[in-house]
Motif scaffolding. Structure first.
Motif, mmCIF file in Angstrom:
data_model
loop_
_atom_site.group_PDB
_atom_site.id
_atom_site.type_symbol
_atom_site.label_atom_id
_atom_site.label_comp_id
_atom_site.label_asym_id
_atom_site.label_seq_id
_atom_site.Cartn_x
_atom_site.Cartn_y
_atom_site.Cartn_z
ATOM 1 N N VAL A 1 -33.174 11.328 -23.537
ATOM 2 C CA VAL A 1 -32.858 12.072 -24.762
ATOM 3 C C VAL A 1 -32.189 11.151 -25.788
ATOM 4 O O VAL A 1 -32.533 11.178 -26.972
ATOM 5 C CB VAL A 1 -31.979 13.307 -24.456
ATOM 6 C CG1 VAL A 1 -31.410 13.912 -25.726
ATOM 7 C CG2 VAL A 1 -32.768 14.334 -23.674
ATOM 8 N N LEU A 2 -31.231 10.318 -25.341
ATOM 9 C CA LEU A 2 -30.576 9.385 -26.260
ATOM 10 C C LEU A 2 -31.583 8.427 -26.892
ATOM 11 O O LEU A 2 -31.536 8.151 -28.095
ATOM 12 C CB LEU A 2 -29.496 8.574 -25.537
ATOM 13 C CG LEU A 2 -28.147 9.213 -25.332
ATOM 14 C CD1 LEU A 2 -27.238 8.274 -24.550
ATOM 15 C CD2 LEU A 2 -27.500 9.580 -26.646
ATOM 16 N N PHE A 3 -32.494 7.916 -26.092
ATOM 17 C CA PHE A 3 -33.457 6.947 -26.600
ATOM 18 C C PHE A 3 -34.470 7.607 -27.521
ATOM 19 O O PHE A 3 -34.755 7.107 -28.611
ATOM 20 C CB PHE A 3 -34.153 6.233 -25.438
ATOM 21 C CG PHE A 3 -34.936 5.036 -25.881
ATOM 22 C CD1 PHE A 3 -34.287 3.859 -26.209
ATOM 23 C CD2 PHE A 3 -36.312 5.091 -25.987
ATOM 24 C CE1 PHE A 3 -34.991 2.751 -26.629
ATOM 25 C CE2 PHE A 3 -37.031 3.986 -26.408
ATOM 26 C CZ PHE A 3 -36.369 2.812 -26.737
ATOM 27 N N LYS A 4 -35.019 8.742 -27.109
ATOM 28 C CA LYS A 4 -36.036 9.426 -27.908
ATOM 29 C C LYS A 4 -35.468 10.007 -29.205
ATOM 30 O O LYS A 4 -36.170 10.098 -30.203
ATOM 31 C CB LYS A 4 -36.707 10.544 -27.100
ATOM 32 C CG LYS A 4 -37.588 10.034 -25.984
ATOM 33 C CD LYS A 4 -38.764 9.283 -26.559
ATOM 34 C CE LYS A 4 -39.755 8.915 -25.493
ATOM 35 N NZ LYS A 4 -40.905 8.211 -26.027
ATOM 36 N N SER A 5 -34.208 10.402 -29.194
ATOM 37 C CA SER A 5 -33.585 10.941 -30.414
ATOM 38 C C SER A 5 -33.136 9.822 -31.357
ATOM 39 O O SER A 5 -32.626 10.097 -32.433
ATOM 40 C CB SER A 5 -32.388 11.818 -30.054
ATOM 41 O OG SER A 5 -31.333 11.027 -29.544
ATOM 42 N N PHE B 1 -30.641 0.628 -35.964
ATOM 43 C CA PHE B 1 -30.963 0.990 -37.340
ATOM 44 C C PHE B 1 -30.366 2.341 -37.712
ATOM 45 O O PHE B 1 -29.810 2.509 -38.796
ATOM 46 C CB PHE B 1 -32.478 1.021 -37.558
ATOM 47 C CG PHE B 1 -32.860 1.514 -38.916
ATOM 48 C CD1 PHE B 1 -32.718 0.708 -40.031
ATOM 49 C CD2 PHE B 1 -33.333 2.808 -39.090
ATOM 50 C CE1 PHE B 1 -33.050 1.173 -41.297
ATOM 51 C CE2 PHE B 1 -33.667 3.276 -40.341
ATOM 52 C CZ PHE B 1 -33.528 2.458 -41.447
ATOM 53 N N ARG B 2 -30.460 3.312 -36.806
ATOM 54 C CA ARG B 2 -29.897 4.645 -37.083
ATOM 55 C C ARG B 2 -28.371 4.586 -37.224
ATOM 56 O O ARG B 2 -27.797 5.275 -38.052
ATOM 57 C CB ARG B 2 -30.280 5.641 -35.991
ATOM 58 C CG ARG B 2 -31.717 6.037 -36.004
ATOM 59 C CD ARG B 2 -32.011 6.843 -37.236
ATOM 60 N NE ARG B 2 -33.379 7.321 -37.193
ATOM 61 C CZ ARG B 2 -33.955 7.965 -38.176
ATOM 62 N NH1 ARG B 2 -33.298 8.214 -39.300
ATOM 63 N NH2 ARG B 2 -35.191 8.372 -38.064
ATOM 64 N N GLY C 1 -26.006 14.593 -37.513
ATOM 65 C CA GLY C 1 -26.509 15.799 -36.857
ATOM 66 C C GLY C 1 -26.378 15.727 -35.347
ATOM 67 O O GLY C 1 -25.957 16.692 -34.694
ATOM 68 N N ILE C 2 -26.688 14.564 -34.776
ATOM 69 C CA ILE C 2 -26.572 14.380 -33.325
ATOM 70 C C ILE C 2 -25.109 14.466 -32.896
ATOM 71 O O ILE C 2 -24.764 15.171 -31.948
ATOM 72 C CB ILE C 2 -27.193 13.027 -32.902
ATOM 73 C CG1 ILE C 2 -28.712 13.075 -33.074
ATOM 74 C CG2 ILE C 2 -26.828 12.685 -31.464
ATOM 75 C CD1 ILE C 2 -29.399 11.739 -32.872
#
Length: 137
Positions: A16-20, A26-27, A41-42
């Motif tokens: 979930v951490l990787f896919k999100s 960069f994020r 948001g996360i």
């Protein structure tokens, strides 16, 4: 059997951490530049879910995986110590490009240089354990 459950939950959390893209440098950079709502948001979702969980745990409606009651011990108050800790944490986050949560996710995804950050995190934690009693309260 519990170890398998813990491992499964950890793997799912990592996916979930990787896919999100919560583990994306960069994020994280984009968040610190106030360029996107994505990471806010996360983090905001995690704060809301965590707050709800804590309230249920305080009321005794949630137990640990082993069935034991979860006890919440109040933390000491002290604005400046938390401010200083937050600054140090934020600087480490900015320098590493990742908060401690996704470090192992990044290592598992093949980002080999993150191993240096993992080792530094472990050494920093060990050093804090040695110096904890000598630090001002």
């Amino acid at each position: 059997m519990r170890t398998v459950i813990y491992l499964g939950v950890g793997i799912l959390f990592g996916i979930v951490l990787f896919k999100s893209e919560a583990a994306s440098w960069f994020r994280i950079y984009e968040m610190f530049q106030f360029g996107s709502f994505h990471m806010y948001g996360i983090i905001g979702s995690a704060v809301v879910i965590g707050s709800v969980f804590i309230q249920f745990a305080k009321k005794g409606k949630v137990t640990s995986f082993s069935g034991n009651k979860i006890n919440m011990i109040p933390k000491e108050r002290g604005f400046y110590r938390y401010l200083l800790g937050g600054i140090i944490f934020g600087l480490g986050w900015a320098l590493a490009g990742a908060c401690p949560g996704p470090l192992f996710v990044l290592a598992g995804a093949g980002y080999v240089p993150i191993v240096i950050v993992i080792i530094a995190s472990i050494l920093g934690t060990f050093l804090y354990g040695l110096l904890r009693d000598k630090l001002p309260h």
